[in-house]
Design an enzyme around this catalytic site. Structure first.
Site, PDB file in Angstrom:
ATOM      1  N   SER A  54      70.699 -35.754 -13.326  1.00 37.87           N
ATOM      2  CA  SER A  54      70.483 -36.950 -12.324  1.00 37.87           C
ATOM      3  C   SER A  54      69.260 -37.923 -12.857  1.00 37.87           C
ATOM      4  CB  SER A  54      69.991 -36.544 -10.820  1.00 37.87           C
ATOM      5  OG  SER A  54      69.205 -35.902 -10.983  1.00 37.87           O
ATOM      6  N   ASP A  82      57.415 -30.698 -13.972  1.00 36.58           N
ATOM      7  CA  ASP A  82      58.699 -30.956 -14.048  1.00 36.58           C
ATOM      8  C   ASP A  82      59.285 -29.508 -13.853  1.00 36.58           C
ATOM      9  OD1 ASP A  82      61.041 -32.120 -14.479  1.00 36.58           O
ATOM     10  OD2 ASP A  82      60.891 -31.743 -16.644  1.00 36.58           O
ATOM     11  N   GLU A  83      60.643 -29.490 -13.143  1.00 40.26           N
ATOM     12  CA  GLU A  83      61.236 -28.306 -12.931  1.00 40.26           C
ATOM     13  C   GLU A  83      60.392 -27.344 -11.851  1.00 40.26           C
ATOM     14  OE1 GLU A  83      64.437 -27.739 -13.980  1.00 40.26           O
ATOM     15  OE2 GLU A  83      64.582 -28.639 -15.863  1.00 40.26           O
ATOM     16  N   CYS A  96      79.495 -37.702 -11.041  1.00 42.00           N
ATOM     17  CA  CYS A  96      80.671 -36.365 -11.005  1.00 42.00           C
ATOM     18  C   CYS A  96      81.528 -36.294 -12.116  1.00 42.00           C
ATOM     19  CB  CYS A  96      81.487 -36.296  -9.654  1.00 42.00           C
ATOM     20  SG  CYS A  96      82.513 -34.989  -9.662  1.00 42.00           S
ATOM     21  N   CYS A 126      80.171 -34.010  -7.195  1.00 42.88           N
ATOM     22  CA  CYS A 126      80.067 -34.610  -5.981  1.00 42.88           C
ATOM     23  C   CYS A 126      80.314 -33.519  -4.854  1.00 42.88           C
ATOM     24  CB  CYS A 126      80.879 -35.856  -5.824  1.00 42.88           C
ATOM     25  SG  CYS A 126      82.821 -35.344  -5.796  1.00 42.88           S
TER      26      CYS A 126
HETATM   27  P1  ADP Z   1      67.488 -34.240 -14.992  1.00 37.89           P
HETATM   28  O1  ADP Z   1      65.985 -33.776 -15.392  1.00 37.89           O
HETATM   29  O2  ADP Z   1      67.802 -34.470 -13.562  1.00 37.89           O
HETATM   30  O3  ADP Z   1      68.474 -32.861 -15.441  1.00 37.89           O
HETATM   31  P2  ADP Z   1      67.527 -35.654 -17.190  1.00 37.89           P
HETATM   32  O4  ADP Z   1      66.375 -36.814 -17.235  1.00 37.89           O
HETATM   33  O5  ADP Z   1      67.043 -34.404 -18.158  1.00 37.89           O
HETATM   34  O6  ADP Z   1      68.055 -35.280 -16.014  1.00 37.89           O
HETATM   35  O7  ADP Z   1      68.776 -36.157 -18.100  1.00 37.89           O
HETATM   36  C1  ADP Z   1      69.458 -37.261 -17.452  1.00 37.89           C
HETATM   37  C2  ADP Z   1      70.410 -37.757 -18.659  1.00 37.89           C
HETATM   38  O8  ADP Z   1      71.396 -36.784 -18.725  1.00 37.89           O
HETATM   39  C3  ADP Z   1      71.300 -38.895 -18.191  1.00 37.89           C
HETATM   40  O9  ADP Z   1      70.659 -40.103 -18.756  1.00 37.89           O
HETATM   41  C4  ADP Z   1      72.481 -38.808 -18.969  1.00 37.89           C
HETATM   42  O10 ADP Z   1      72.186 -39.216 -20.488  1.00 37.89           O
HETATM   43  C5  ADP Z   1      72.751 -37.362 -19.080  1.00 37.89           C
HETATM   44  N1  ADP Z   1      73.879 -36.687 -18.513  1.00 37.89           N
HETATM   45  C6  ADP Z   1      74.634 -35.870 -18.927  1.00 37.89           C
HETATM   46  N2  ADP Z   1      75.763 -35.725 -18.046  1.00 37.89           N
HETATM   47  C7  ADP Z   1      75.598 -36.388 -17.027  1.00 37.89           C
HETATM   48  C8  ADP Z   1      76.111 -36.733 -15.871  1.00 37.89           C
HETATM   49  N3  ADP Z   1      77.364 -36.014 -15.267  1.00 37.89           N
HETATM   50  N4  ADP Z   1      75.823 -37.711 -14.879  1.00 37.89           N
HETATM   51  C9  ADP Z   1      74.629 -38.597 -15.423  1.00 37.89           C
HETATM   52  N5  ADP Z   1      74.002 -38.315 -16.568  1.00 37.89           N
HETATM   53  C10 ADP Z   1      74.399 -37.238 -17.403  1.00 37.89           C
HETATM   54 ZN    ZN Z   2      83.766 -35.275  -7.674  1.00 39.54          ZN
END
Ligand code: ADP
Ligand code: ZN
Length: 198
Positions: A20, A89-90, A146, A178
């Site tokens: 996200s 983070d995490e 999603c 979703c």
């Molecule tokens: P998080 O820390 O929430 O896991 P990140 O900041 O590491 O998210 O990564 C977000 C990036 O992941 C988005 O900018 C996009 O490039 C990538 N991405 C991969 N799959 C998806 C998805 N299903 N929806 C949105 N972004 C995605």
């Molecule tokens: Zn869906």
């Protein structure tokens, strides 16, 4: 937008499912603090070794150097007295003591920015995020897209069948889904959807 207080500490929570953009958003906020020459420390749990060991790295490869730590106690030991901004983070991988600790830091005048998963792969609230949200001044909930239908995704769907709550992984073990596609993926546990009768 966040109106930043003066002369007091506070807690910002960035939450949502995998993919996200939580890490991206955390990095964006922390880099702005860096440009403003504020004293910054960034932590991440050592078990999250998906990418570089001494950086937080988003799925789109933006990065910021960080200190890998074992526990909240480890963060406490490494904290410099001059630190004004603490990024974590995490955060879902630290125990519920993180909520108390973040409150303590904010009480001492630190800006504390925590990012983490608010739901686990079963769709259950993932401590300490709910506690952190309750104790925070600011909450940003992000959504992914999603992968099944393109709707806003609030769930991290686990493709592997390992039943432990903590399973570090990335694209091949999890996907963003979703509400509907998440429930369809777990047909036996979709009892929530039976409330349509009401
Ligand atoms: P998080 O820390 O929430 O896991 P990140 O900041 O590491 O998210 O990564 C977000 C990036 O992941 C988005 O900018 C996009 O490039 C990538 N991405 C991969 N799959 C998806 C998805 N299903 N929806 C949105 N972004 C995605
Ligand atoms: Zn869906």
């Amino acid at each position: 937008m966040i109106v930043q207080p003066n002369d007091v500490g506070w807690i910002e929570v960035i939450c949502g499912p995998m993919f996200s953009g939580k890490t991206e958003e955390l990095i964006r906020r922390l880099k702005r603090a860096q440009y403003a020459e504020q004293n910054l420390q960034v932590f991440k749990p050592r078990l999250d070794d998906r990418y570089h060991d001494d950086s937080i790295v988003s799925h789109d490869e933006s990065a910021l150097s960080s200190e890998p730590v074992e526990s909240v106690e480890d963060i406490r030991d490494r904290l410099q007295p001059s630190t004004e901004v603490v990024g974590i983070d995490e955060s879902q991988f630290f125990g519920s003591e993180l909520a108390d600790f973040a409150g303590e830091l904010a009480g001492e005048g630190c800006r504390v920015v925590v990012a983490g998963l608010d739901l686990d792969y079963r769709g259950e609230p993932f401590e300490p995020m709910p506690r952190l949200m309750a104790r925070s001044e600011y909450v940003t909930k992000l959504l992914a897209i999603c992968v099944k239908c393109g709707n806003p995704a609030n769930h991290s769907y686990r493709l592997a069948s390992d039943p432990q709550q903590v399973l570090v992984g990335s694209d091949d073990e999890y996907e963003a889904r979703c509400r509907r596609c998440f429930q369809e993926g777990y047909p036996s546990s979709s009892s929530e959807s039976s409330s349509e009768d009401n």
